[in-house]
Design an enzyme around this catalytic site. Structure first.
Site, PDB file in Angstrom:
ATOM      1  N   GLY A  11       0.827  -1.214   0.000  1.00  0.00           N
ATOM      2  CA  GLY A  11       0.000   0.000   0.000  1.00  0.00           C
ATOM      3  C   GLY A  11       0.856   1.257   0.000  1.00  0.00           C
ATOM      4  N   GLY A  14      -0.499   4.648  -1.254  1.00  0.00           N
ATOM      5  CA  GLY A  14      -1.627   5.238  -0.535  1.00  0.00           C
ATOM      6  C   GLY A  14      -1.251   6.483   0.256  1.00  0.00           C
ATOM      7  N   GLN A  15      -2.254   7.041   0.915  1.00  0.00           N
ATOM      8  CA  GLN A  15      -2.054   8.305   1.640  1.00  0.00           C
ATOM      9  C   GLN A  15      -0.920   8.206   2.662  1.00  0.00           C
ATOM     10  OE1 GLN A  15      -5.037   9.351   4.518  1.00  0.00           O
ATOM     11  NE2 GLN A  15      -4.360  11.473   4.674  1.00  0.00           N
ATOM     12  N   TYR A 145     -15.215  -2.414   6.971  1.00  0.00           N
ATOM     13  CA  TYR A 145     -13.836  -2.018   7.268  1.00  0.00           C
ATOM     14  C   TYR A 145     -13.524  -2.263   8.748  1.00  0.00           C
ATOM     15  CZ  TYR A 145      -9.886   1.252   7.858  1.00  0.00           C
ATOM     16  OH  TYR A 145      -8.676   1.832   8.152  1.00  0.00           O
ATOM     17  N   LYS A 149     -10.935  -4.838  10.608  1.00  0.00           N
ATOM     18  CA  LYS A 149      -9.852  -4.320  11.462  1.00  0.00           C
ATOM     19  C   LYS A 149      -9.881  -4.996  12.838  1.00  0.00           C
ATOM     20  CE  LYS A 149      -7.471  -1.944   8.717  1.00  0.00           C
ATOM     21  NZ  LYS A 149      -6.091  -2.362   8.448  1.00  0.00           N
ATOM     22  N   ILE A 175      -6.308  10.542   9.326  1.00  0.00           N
ATOM     23  CA  ILE A 175      -4.970  11.099   9.080  1.00  0.00           C
ATOM     24  C   ILE A 175      -5.068  12.237   8.065  1.00  0.00           C
ATOM     25  CG2 ILE A 175      -2.601  10.607   8.338  1.00  0.00           C
ATOM     26  CD1 ILE A 175      -3.386   9.147  10.944  1.00  0.00           C
TER      27      ILE A 175
HETATM   28  N1  SER Z   1      -9.528   7.128   7.830  1.00  0.00           N
HETATM   29  C1  SER Z   1     -10.211   5.865   7.943  1.00  0.00           C
HETATM   30  C2  SER Z   1     -11.528   5.898   7.301  1.00  0.00           C
HETATM   31  O1  SER Z   1     -12.128   6.940   7.354  1.00  0.00           O
HETATM   32  C3  SER Z   1     -10.369   5.494   9.387  1.00  0.00           C
HETATM   33  O2  SER Z   1      -9.298   4.722   9.767  1.00  0.00           O
HETATM   34  O3  SER Z   1     -11.990   4.923   6.786  1.00  0.00           O
END
Ligand code: SER
Length: 323
Positions: A11, A14-15, A145, A149, A175
Site C-alpha cells: 500500500g 496510498g495516503q 472495514y 480491522k 490522518i
Molecule cells: N480514515 C479511515 C476511514 O475513514 C479510518 O481509519 O476509513
C-alpha cells in the site's frame, strides 16, 4: 528482538504509505525499503527514490517473490480498503483486508520476520464505546472495514501467541496530510477541506458541522508507526491494538481554523452515507498504554497542523500540482 534491515511496504502508493516509505528510506537507506502498490502509479519521488514494484497482497506468490528477491525481514502492511469504499463494496473490503492480512501473517511466520506491522483504525469502535474510547472497551463496528480491522487485530495477536511472530499494530485516527489524497475513508473530509480552501476558497463537507472525530497530522502518524516498530518487545504489554490519540475537533472547528488564515473561506455541509459511519465512531481516544509502553507523544495540534497544511498546499498550488 531481531534487527530490522530490509522493509517491504504494501500500500505504498496510498495516503500514509507514500510518505511513510520516504521517511523509512531516509532512516534505513533507500535500497532497504521496498515500496509496493497494486495498480495506482507511484509519484515520481516514490518511484525514483528506491525500489518499487506492483504486487497484489491477495496473491501470496507476488508477495513471496518480493520477500525472496530482497531478503525482506520486516513487512509494513498498509494496503487496505477504507470505510467509505468498503461500504460500497463490502465483499471487496473483506477479501483484501482479511485475506491480504492473513497472507502477510503467514509469510511473516514462514520467513521468520523480525517484525510485521499491521495498522488498525478508529473504525474498530461502534455502539457501546464511550465517546472517549478507552484502550479496552466494546468493539462493535458497524462497517465492513471496522469488522476486518477488529478481526485483523485479534488474528495478529493470535500469531504472536501461537507462533511467536513479532506483529504490532496501532489504531490510526483520521490522518491529515498534504502529499497524497486518502483513498475513500470517512475522515477524508478533513483533508479535502484544505485542498478546496486553497484551490476554491469553499468546501461542502459530507458530514454535519458538529461531527467530532479523533484526527492526527501525518508527521505524528509516521512517528507513531516507526516508534512502535522500533520499541523494545519486552516493553510491549499488548501488540496489535494500541490506541494513539492526537487531536479531536469538529468539522466546524476545522473550518474556523482555516478561516484564521483564509478569512473569506466558505464552508457548507451536506451529510451523505458517511455521516452514520462518523456518528458510530468515538470523539477521541485514551492512549495511556501507547504513552507508557513505547513513549507515544504527538507534536501537532489543530493550529500548527493548519498552518503547515496551508503553507504546503499553497506552495503545491502555485506549482500547478493541485489541478
Ligand atoms: N480514515 C479511515 C476511514 O475513514 C479510518 O481509519 O476509513
Amino acid at each position: 528482538m531481531k534487527e530490522i534491515k530490509k522493509i517491504l511496504v504494501t500500500g505504498a502508493v496510498g495516503q500514509i504509505g507514500s510518505e511513510l516509505t520516504l521517511a523509512l528510506r531516509d532512516k534505513y537507506g533507500a535500497e532497504h525499503v521496498i515500496a509496493t502498490g497494486r495498480k495506482t502509479e507511484p509519484s515520481k519521488e516514490l518511484k525514483e527514490s528506491g525500489p518499487f514494484h506492483f504486487i497484489d497482497v491477495n496473491s501470496v506468490d507476488s508477495v513471496e517473490e518480493m520477500i525472496k528477491k530482497y531478503e525482506i525481514d520486516t513487512i509494513i502492511h498498509m494496503a487496505a480498503i477504507l470505510s467509505g469504499v468498503g461500504e460500497k463494496n463490502p465483499m471487496l473490503a473483506w477479501d483484501v483486508n482479511m485475506n491480504g492480512t492473513l497472507n502477510i501473517l503467514n509469510l511473516g511466520v514462514k520467513y521468520d520476520m523480525a517484525r510485521v506491522i499491521i495498522p488498525s483504525s478508529i473504525a474498530v469502535w461502534g455502539p457501546g464505546t464511550p465517546s472517549v474510547a478507552p484502550q479496552d472497551t466494546a468493539l462493535h463496528p458497524t462497517t465492513m472495514y471496522g469488522v476486518t480491522k477488529v478481526a485483523g487485530e485479534i488474528l495478529a495477536d493470535y500469531y504472536v501467541l501461537k507462533y511467536g511472530l513479532d506483529s504490532r499494530g496501532l489504531r490510526y485516527p483520521g490522518i491529515i496530510s498534504s502529499e497524497t489524497l486518502p483513498g475513500g475513508g470517512t475522515t477524508d473530509y478533513a483533508v479535502a477541506i484544505y485542498y478546496e480552501a486553497v484551490k476554491n476558497k469553499k468546501y461542502t463537507c459530507f458530514v454535519r458541522e458538529d461531527t467530532r472525530l479523533p484526527m492526527m497530522y501525518m508527521p505524528d502518524c509516521i512517528k507513531a508507526t516507526i516508534d512502535l516498530m522500533e520499541a523494545p518487545f519486552d516493553k510491549l504489554n499488548r501488540h496489535n491494538d494500541y490506541n494513539v490519540g492526537s487531536m479531536s475537533f469538529t468539522a466546524k472547528d476545522l473550518a474556523n481554523a482555516i478561516k484564521k488564515h483564509i478569512p473569506d473561506f466558505v464552508d457548507s455541509y451536506e451529510p451523505d452515507f458517511r455521516q452514520a459511519i462518523a456518528d458510530s465512531w468515538p470523539d477521541d481516544v485514551e492512549d495511556d498504554a501507547a504513552r507508557k509502553d513505547w513513549g507515544w507523544d504527538p507534536s501537532h495540534n489543530i493550529e500548527s497542523m493548519t498552518k503547515d497544511m496551508l503553507e504546503k498546499l499553497q506552495a503545491r498550488h502555485a506549482k500547478g500540482e493541485l489541478e
